[in-house]
Design a protein around this motif. Structure first.
Motif, PDB file in Angstrom:
ATOM      1  N   THR A   1     -11.876 -21.522 -24.162  1.00 54.80           N
ATOM      2  CA  THR A   1     -12.682 -19.828 -22.775  1.00 54.80           C
ATOM      3  C   THR A   1     -13.085 -20.863 -21.798  1.00 54.80           C
ATOM      4  O   THR A   1     -13.007 -20.435 -21.206  1.00 54.80           O
ATOM      5  CB  THR A   1     -13.568 -19.704 -23.787  1.00 54.80           C
ATOM      6  OG1 THR A   1     -14.701 -20.534 -24.047  1.00 54.80           O
ATOM      7  CG2 THR A   1     -12.943 -18.454 -25.002  1.00 54.80           C
ATOM      8  N   ASP A   2     -13.028 -22.387 -21.956  1.00 61.21           N
ATOM      9  CA  ASP A   2     -14.125 -23.541 -20.945  1.00 61.21           C
ATOM     10  C   ASP A   2     -12.599 -23.629 -19.938  1.00 61.21           C
ATOM     11  O   ASP A   2     -11.826 -23.480 -19.999  1.00 61.21           O
ATOM     12  CB  ASP A   2     -14.234 -24.507 -22.086  1.00 61.21           C
ATOM     13  CG  ASP A   2     -15.494 -24.256 -22.771  1.00 61.21           C
ATOM     14  OD1 ASP A   2     -16.205 -23.619 -22.464  1.00 61.21           O
ATOM     15  OD2 ASP A   2     -15.592 -25.274 -23.348  1.00 61.21           O
ATOM     16  N   ARG A   3     -13.515 -23.999 -18.753  1.00 57.82           N
ATOM     17  CA  ARG A   3     -11.885 -24.299 -17.613  1.00 57.82           C
ATOM     18  C   ARG A   3     -12.709 -25.685 -17.040  1.00 57.82           C
ATOM     19  O   ARG A   3     -14.182 -25.583 -17.058  1.00 57.82           O
ATOM     20  CB  ARG A   3     -12.478 -22.928 -16.228  1.00 57.82           C
ATOM     21  CG  ARG A   3     -11.710 -21.294 -16.811  1.00 57.82           C
ATOM     22  CD  ARG A   3     -10.394 -21.716 -17.143  1.00 57.82           C
ATOM     23  NE  ARG A   3     -10.258 -20.326 -17.349  1.00 57.82           N
ATOM     24  CZ  ARG A   3      -9.491 -19.806 -18.163  1.00 57.82           C
ATOM     25  NH1 ARG A   3     -10.192 -20.759 -19.689  1.00 57.82           N
ATOM     26  NH2 ARG A   3      -9.133 -18.821 -18.724  1.00 57.82           N
TER      27      ARG A   3
ATOM     28  N   LYS B   1      -2.285 -31.943 -18.521  1.00 60.39           N
ATOM     29  CA  LYS B   1      -1.322 -30.889 -18.278  1.00 60.39           C
ATOM     30  C   LYS B   1       0.366 -31.368 -18.363  1.00 60.39           C
ATOM     31  O   LYS B   1       1.053 -30.850 -19.029  1.00 60.39           O
ATOM     32  CB  LYS B   1      -1.598 -30.228 -16.884  1.00 60.39           C
ATOM     33  CG  LYS B   1      -0.440 -29.408 -16.729  1.00 60.39           C
ATOM     34  CD  LYS B   1      -0.682 -29.126 -15.285  1.00 60.39           C
ATOM     35  CE  LYS B   1      -0.241 -27.711 -15.078  1.00 60.39           C
ATOM     36  NZ  LYS B   1       1.424 -27.945 -14.746  1.00 60.39           N
ATOM     37  N   SER B   2       0.556 -32.834 -17.767  1.00 60.48           N
ATOM     38  CA  SER B   2       1.744 -33.319 -18.515  1.00 60.48           C
ATOM     39  C   SER B   2       1.932 -33.484 -19.646  1.00 60.48           C
ATOM     40  O   SER B   2       3.343 -34.017 -20.434  1.00 60.48           O
ATOM     41  CB  SER B   2       1.931 -34.865 -17.041  1.00 60.48           C
ATOM     42  OG  SER B   2       1.554 -35.828 -17.886  1.00 60.48           O
ATOM     43  N   GLU B   3       1.004 -33.861 -20.371  1.00 60.82           N
ATOM     44  CA  GLU B   3       1.323 -34.679 -22.064  1.00 60.82           C
ATOM     45  C   GLU B   3       1.298 -33.099 -22.700  1.00 60.82           C
ATOM     46  O   GLU B   3       1.243 -33.210 -24.063  1.00 60.82           O
ATOM     47  CB  GLU B   3       0.011 -35.746 -22.208  1.00 60.82           C
ATOM     48  CG  GLU B   3       0.155 -36.749 -21.747  1.00 60.82           C
ATOM     49  CD  GLU B   3      -1.333 -37.591 -22.113  1.00 60.82           C
ATOM     50  OE1 GLU B   3      -1.548 -36.947 -22.680  1.00 60.82           O
ATOM     51  OE2 GLU B   3      -0.387 -38.549 -21.460  1.00 60.82           O
ATOM     52  N   GLY B   4       1.026 -31.801 -21.990  1.00 60.00           N
ATOM     53  CA  GLY B   4       1.105 -30.633 -22.457  1.00 60.00           C
ATOM     54  C   GLY B   4      -0.356 -30.409 -23.549  1.00 60.00           C
ATOM     55  O   GLY B   4       0.007 -29.395 -24.308  1.00 60.00           O
ATOM     56  N   LEU B   5      -1.158 -30.988 -23.169  1.00 57.71           N
ATOM     57  CA  LEU B   5      -2.308 -30.649 -23.569  1.00 57.71           C
ATOM     58  C   LEU B   5      -3.655 -29.615 -22.784  1.00 57.71           C
ATOM     59  O   LEU B   5      -4.021 -29.153 -23.697  1.00 57.71           O
ATOM     60  CB  LEU B   5      -3.177 -31.760 -23.479  1.00 57.71           C
ATOM     61  CG  LEU B   5      -2.867 -33.256 -25.139  1.00 57.71           C
ATOM     62  CD1 LEU B   5      -3.254 -34.409 -24.328  1.00 57.71           C
ATOM     63  CD2 LEU B   5      -3.051 -32.251 -26.524  1.00 57.71           C
ATOM     64  N   LEU B   6      -3.103 -29.708 -21.554  1.00 54.77           N
ATOM     65  CA  LEU B   6      -4.077 -28.208 -20.759  1.00 54.77           C
ATOM     66  C   LEU B   6      -2.867 -27.455 -20.095  1.00 54.77           C
ATOM     67  O   LEU B   6      -1.476 -28.235 -20.276  1.00 54.77           O
ATOM     68  CB  LEU B   6      -5.087 -29.475 -19.541  1.00 54.77           C
ATOM     69  CG  LEU B   6      -5.716 -30.217 -19.843  1.00 54.77           C
ATOM     70  CD1 LEU B   6      -6.798 -30.911 -19.337  1.00 54.77           C
ATOM     71  CD2 LEU B   6      -6.930 -29.260 -20.686  1.00 54.77           C
ATOM     72  N   GLU B   7      -2.837 -26.381 -19.711  1.00 50.89           N
ATOM     73  CA  GLU B   7      -2.259 -25.723 -18.451  1.00 50.89           C
ATOM     74  C   GLU B   7      -3.222 -24.933 -17.842  1.00 50.89           C
ATOM     75  O   GLU B   7      -4.532 -24.989 -17.532  1.00 50.89           O
ATOM     76  CB  GLU B   7      -1.572 -24.619 -19.241  1.00 50.89           C
ATOM     77  CG  GLU B   7      -2.956 -24.053 -20.069  1.00 50.89           C
ATOM     78  CD  GLU B   7      -2.236 -22.779 -21.214  1.00 50.89           C
ATOM     79  OE1 GLU B   7      -1.223 -22.698 -21.381  1.00 50.89           O
ATOM     80  OE2 GLU B   7      -2.675 -21.335 -21.378  1.00 50.89           O
TER      81      GLU B   7
ATOM     82  N   GLU C   1     -16.588 -30.075 -10.600  1.00 47.99           N
ATOM     83  CA  GLU C   1     -17.516 -29.850 -11.798  1.00 47.99           C
ATOM     84  C   GLU C   1     -17.280 -31.092 -12.533  1.00 47.99           C
ATOM     85  O   GLU C   1     -18.658 -31.680 -12.760  1.00 47.99           O
ATOM     86  CB  GLU C   1     -17.289 -28.623 -12.084  1.00 47.99           C
ATOM     87  CG  GLU C   1     -17.430 -26.776 -10.959  1.00 47.99           C
ATOM     88  CD  GLU C   1     -17.368 -25.874 -12.095  1.00 47.99           C
ATOM     89  OE1 GLU C   1     -16.606 -25.616 -13.522  1.00 47.99           O
ATOM     90  OE2 GLU C   1     -17.103 -24.720 -11.559  1.00 47.99           O
ATOM     91  N   ILE C   2     -16.330 -31.213 -13.076  1.00 44.11           N
ATOM     92  CA  ILE C   2     -16.459 -32.221 -14.186  1.00 44.11           C
ATOM     93  C   ILE C   2     -17.000 -34.011 -13.188  1.00 44.11           C
ATOM     94  O   ILE C   2     -17.688 -35.119 -13.353  1.00 44.11           O
ATOM     95  CB  ILE C   2     -14.731 -32.875 -14.430  1.00 44.11           C
ATOM     96  CG1 ILE C   2     -14.823 -31.494 -15.336  1.00 44.11           C
ATOM     97  CG2 ILE C   2     -14.924 -34.329 -15.273  1.00 44.11           C
ATOM     98  CD1 ILE C   2     -13.670 -31.420 -16.432  1.00 44.11           C
TER      99      ILE C   2
ATOM    100  N   GLY D   1      -8.664 -24.608 -11.429  1.00 39.95           N
ATOM    101  CA  GLY D   1      -8.654 -25.585 -12.721  1.00 39.95           C
ATOM    102  C   GLY D   1      -7.582 -25.394 -13.993  1.00 39.95           C
ATOM    103  O   GLY D   1      -6.767 -25.156 -13.258  1.00 39.95           O
ATOM    104  N   PHE D   2      -8.749 -26.388 -14.792  1.00 41.38           N
ATOM    105  CA  PHE D   2      -7.229 -26.106 -16.188  1.00 41.38           C
ATOM    106  C   PHE D   2      -7.983 -26.039 -17.451  1.00 41.38           C
ATOM    107  O   PHE D   2      -9.646 -25.761 -17.006  1.00 41.38           O
ATOM    108  CB  PHE D   2      -6.746 -27.958 -16.197  1.00 41.38           C
ATOM    109  CG  PHE D   2      -6.172 -28.398 -15.065  1.00 41.38           C
ATOM    110  CD1 PHE D   2      -4.778 -28.444 -15.518  1.00 41.38           C
ATOM    111  CD2 PHE D   2      -6.921 -28.602 -14.234  1.00 41.38           C
ATOM    112  CE1 PHE D   2      -4.401 -28.578 -14.171  1.00 41.38           C
ATOM    113  CE2 PHE D   2      -6.170 -29.441 -13.004  1.00 41.38           C
ATOM    114  CZ  PHE D   2      -4.772 -28.917 -13.294  1.00 41.38           C
TER     115      PHE D   2
END
Length: 200
Positions: A9-11, A36-42, A16-17, A47-48
């Motif tokens: 649920t986190d963005r 994202k390129s490693e497939g861990l984020l979308e 912000e980071i 943001g992500f």
């Protein structure tokens, strides 16, 4: 991500980071894009977020890990160093302490150190990198299962067995231990999901 502090649920928003870490925005942006390129984020409109894997995704990742990890561990055993074995032993001791204290987060951290140590002894760096990436993709599996004291107890026993196989310098025993561990991790994960579905 590995400790479960960041949830689905986190963005994750770069500025912000960056503000929270008191650093410039660009390296944070680059780090998020790398994940994202490693497939861990979308990516999202803001943001992500963590990539949400389907049950089919998880099953297919376990299938790939079963093809890769036992053979990789076998080769790591053949090339294991004294320092690496000592580090694995320390990780298992830390796992035991965390389990005794019912500290799931510390247990997961110790188990990550254990896995990273033997993966670091895999002589093929491309294979090691692929295994690490797949392990990160199924972090949700560990978070779902290792919060259960009963599964942690089994996991700890499995780590002891794998360590012993490495200390014996027995590649075949190491290969069998990793295969058994992955099979049981998958079974426990699906059982956990079934319980959650039943509860809802």
């Amino acid at each position: 991500m590995r400790s479960g502090t960041i949830t689905l649920t986190d963005r994750l928003v770069d500025h912000e980071i960056a503000a929270a870490l008191a650093v410039s925005r660009m390296p944070v942006r680059e780090a998020l894009l790398q994940l994202k390129s490693e497939g861990l984020l979308e990516g999202t409109s803001r943001g992500f977020r963590l990539r949400q894997f389907t049950p089919t995704d998880i099953a297919q990742m376990f299938e790939v890990r079963l093809l890769l990890e036992p053979a990789a561990a076998c080769s790591a055993c053949e090339k294991a160093s004294v320092a690496g074995l000592a580090h694995m032993k320390k990780a298992v001791e830390s796992s035991q302490l965390a389990h005794d204290q019912n500290d799931a987060v510390a247990y997961m951290a110790a188990q990550t150190m254990f896995r990273q140590t033997w993966i670091g002894m895999v002589p093929n760096p491309h294979l090691a990198a692929m295994i690490t990436r797949l392990a990160d993709h199924v972090e949700a599996v560990r978070l779902a299962t290792l919060s259960d004291p009963e599964f942690r107890s089994w996991s700890l026993s499995s780590s002891h067995q794998l360590l012993e196989a490495f200390l014996k310098k027995d590649p075949q025993l190491v290969e069998q231990a990793v295969h058994y561990n992955l099979r049981n991790a998958a079974t426990s994960y699906y059982a956990t999901q079934d319980r959650l579905i039943s509860a809802n």
